[in-house]
Design an enzyme around this catalytic site. Structure first.
Site, PDB file in Angstrom:
ATOM      1  N   ASP A 225      78.383 -21.899  25.370  1.00  0.00           N
ATOM      2  CA  ASP A 225      78.010 -22.972  24.642  1.00  0.00           C
ATOM      3  C   ASP A 225      77.737 -22.847  23.289  1.00  0.00           C
ATOM      4  OD1 ASP A 225      77.515 -25.937  24.331  1.00  0.00           O
ATOM      5  OD2 ASP A 225      75.532 -25.527  24.673  1.00  0.00           O
ATOM      6  N   SER A 226      77.788 -23.955  22.569  1.00  0.00           N
ATOM      7  CA  SER A 226      77.436 -23.802  21.221  1.00  0.00           C
ATOM      8  C   SER A 226      75.738 -23.269  20.991  1.00  0.00           C
ATOM      9  CB  SER A 226      77.557 -24.938  20.238  1.00  0.00           C
ATOM     10  OG  SER A 226      76.807 -26.061  20.946  1.00  0.00           O
TER      11      SER A 226
ATOM     12  N   CYS B  67      80.707 -26.736  27.183  1.00  0.00           N
ATOM     13  CA  CYS B  67      80.398 -27.259  26.074  1.00  0.00           C
ATOM     14  C   CYS B  67      81.397 -28.499  25.828  1.00  0.00           C
ATOM     15  CB  CYS B  67      80.530 -26.524  24.997  1.00  0.00           C
ATOM     16  SG  CYS B  67      80.498 -27.171  23.246  1.00  0.00           S
TER      17      CYS B  67
ATOM     18  N   GLU C 281      67.806 -27.841  20.702  1.00  0.00           N
ATOM     19  CA  GLU C 281      67.917 -26.523  20.289  1.00  0.00           C
ATOM     20  C   GLU C 281      66.226 -26.158  19.784  1.00  0.00           C
ATOM     21  OE1 GLU C 281      70.203 -23.899  19.901  1.00  0.00           O
ATOM     22  OE2 GLU C 281      71.295 -25.457  21.411  1.00  0.00           O
TER      23      GLU C 281
ATOM     24  N   CYS D 246      77.726 -34.349  26.273  1.00  0.00           N
ATOM     25  CA  CYS D 246      77.316 -33.068  25.792  1.00  0.00           C
ATOM     26  C   CYS D 246      76.411 -32.449  26.686  1.00  0.00           C
ATOM     27  CB  CYS D 246      76.831 -33.525  24.396  1.00  0.00           C
ATOM     28  SG  CYS D 246      75.976 -32.115  23.449  1.00  0.00           S
TER      29      CYS D 246
ATOM     30  N   HIS E  74      73.927 -30.416  26.002  1.00  0.00           N
ATOM     31  CA  HIS E  74      72.561 -30.505  25.669  1.00  0.00           C
ATOM     32  C   HIS E  74      71.940 -31.897  26.035  1.00  0.00           C
ATOM     33  CE1 HIS E  74      73.959 -27.619  22.696  1.00  0.00           C
ATOM     34  NE2 HIS E  74      72.523 -27.247  22.495  1.00  0.00           N
TER      35      HIS E  74
HETATM   36  N1  DGL Z   1      76.501 -28.843  24.085  1.00  0.00           N
HETATM   37  C1  DGL Z   1      77.819 -29.176  23.425  1.00  0.00           C
HETATM   38  C2  DGL Z   1      78.526 -30.151  23.736  1.00  0.00           C
HETATM   39  O1  DGL Z   1      78.808 -30.113  25.059  1.00  0.00           O
HETATM   40  C3  DGL Z   1      76.839 -29.355  22.017  1.00  0.00           C
HETATM   41  C4  DGL Z   1      78.052 -29.551  20.730  1.00  0.00           C
HETATM   42  C5  DGL Z   1      77.574 -29.118  19.406  1.00  0.00           C
HETATM   43  O2  DGL Z   1      77.179 -28.173  19.326  1.00  0.00           O
HETATM   44  O3  DGL Z   1      77.597 -30.199  18.591  1.00  0.00           O
HETATM   45  O4  DGL Z   1      79.249 -30.769  23.242  1.00  0.00           O
END
Ligand code: DGL
Length: 274
Positions: free
Chosen positions: A15-16, A78, A156, A188, A190
């Site tokens: 993931d990011s 993600c 985060e 998302c 997160h």
């Molecule tokens: N967890 C990522 C997602 O599902 C976050 C996206 C991001 O980093 O902007 O989209």
């Protein structure tokens, strides 16, 4: 029922940032018996506002890294990276990829008001995967889309509740409620970390849909098909089965992972510098 005798696989998950841990959580619930490598690309987080080409470059580099660590399969945990890069990854690499599906279908099917909300990043909302899903499953449904600007950064930072988080969530969710949405899709990975704060705004009459359990089940089905070639093994404890890597802050990743599985040793967390 889930077959606990599944053979061992090495599953790469990325993931990011820490958001994909919400998917990892569902995966280890039904399959504690694999090896997992979780990769958090926090130095490049958020992906949402980045151009597609840059997200593809990151996804490609992370995939190579995970393959180098022995991954048999990769979960793109993600939504934004799935939207931007999964097609390219599938073209360029031979191992299987599991992506995030925007949960528009169950939301549209279950809605009694005919109005659903979708909270996601800009990259996900403008992607063809999401828009195709809308066309297929949300015919005749009013869909209130909100870009959750700023929410990924709050997660985060570990700000899962409190004034700042509540205010931002209200800004996105109130218009959905005013229009009569009875289902809200978390687009998302997160956002499931904000579930408690979201529920304080929506109350219990609105269903909040997290696609992670369905993604975990999909991974299970794919691994079940792949397991013929694999060896038997002894089940391991959840604190032992995952190695974590991050391009960002190790403490942040430790903190979030230990919210889900307390007691994971420091040695499991590593820095990645690419
Ligand atoms: N967890 C990522 C997602 O599902 C976050 C996206 C991001 O980093 O902007 O989209």
């Amino acid at each position: 029922m889930i077959d606990q005798n599944l053979k061992i696989f090495t599953v790469g998950i990325f993931d990011s940032g820490v958001g994909g841990l919400s998917v990892w959580k569902e995966i280890i619930k039904i399959m504690p018996n694999n090896n997992y490598i979780y990769f958090s690309d926090s130095a490049y987080c958020p992906y949402g506002p980045r151009p597609q080409s840059e997200i593809i470059d990151r996804a490609r580099a992370i995939t190579k890294f995970l393959i180098g660590k022995g991954a048999d399969i990769i979960v793109v945990a993600c939504n934004t990276a799935t939207a931007a890069a999964i097609k390219t990854l599938r073209e360029e690499f031979s191992l299987p990829f599991i992506g995030m599906e925007p949960a528009v279908k169950p939301a549209a099917l279950c809605s009694k008001t005919g109005v659903i909300g979708v909270l996601a990043t800009k990259g996900t909302l403008s992607g063809s995967l999401y828009n195709q899903t809308l066309k297929t499953y949300a015919n005749g449904i009013e869909v209130i889309e909100k870009e959750g600007k700023g929410l990924v950064a709050l997660v985060e930072e570990g700000k899962l509740n409190g004034e700042e988080t509540d205010q931002l969530l209200r800004k996105y969710i109130t218009p959905m409620l005013e229009k009569g949405a009875d289902q809200i899709v978390l687009g998302c990975t997160h956002y499931p970390f904000l579930l408690e704060a979201i529920k304080q705004i929506t109350g219990n009459s609105v269903k909040i849909i997290d696609p992670a359990p369905a993604v975990a089940k999909h991974l299970y089905d794919v691994l079940e098909q792949m397991q013929e070639e694999k060896l038997d093994y002894e089940p391991l404890k959840p604190t032992e089965t995952t190695m974590f890597y991050t391009t960002g802050n190790i403490e942040t990743l430790m903190g979030m992972a230990r919210r889900i599985v307390p007691g994971i040793e420091d040695e499991k967390f590593n820095a990645a510098d690419f």
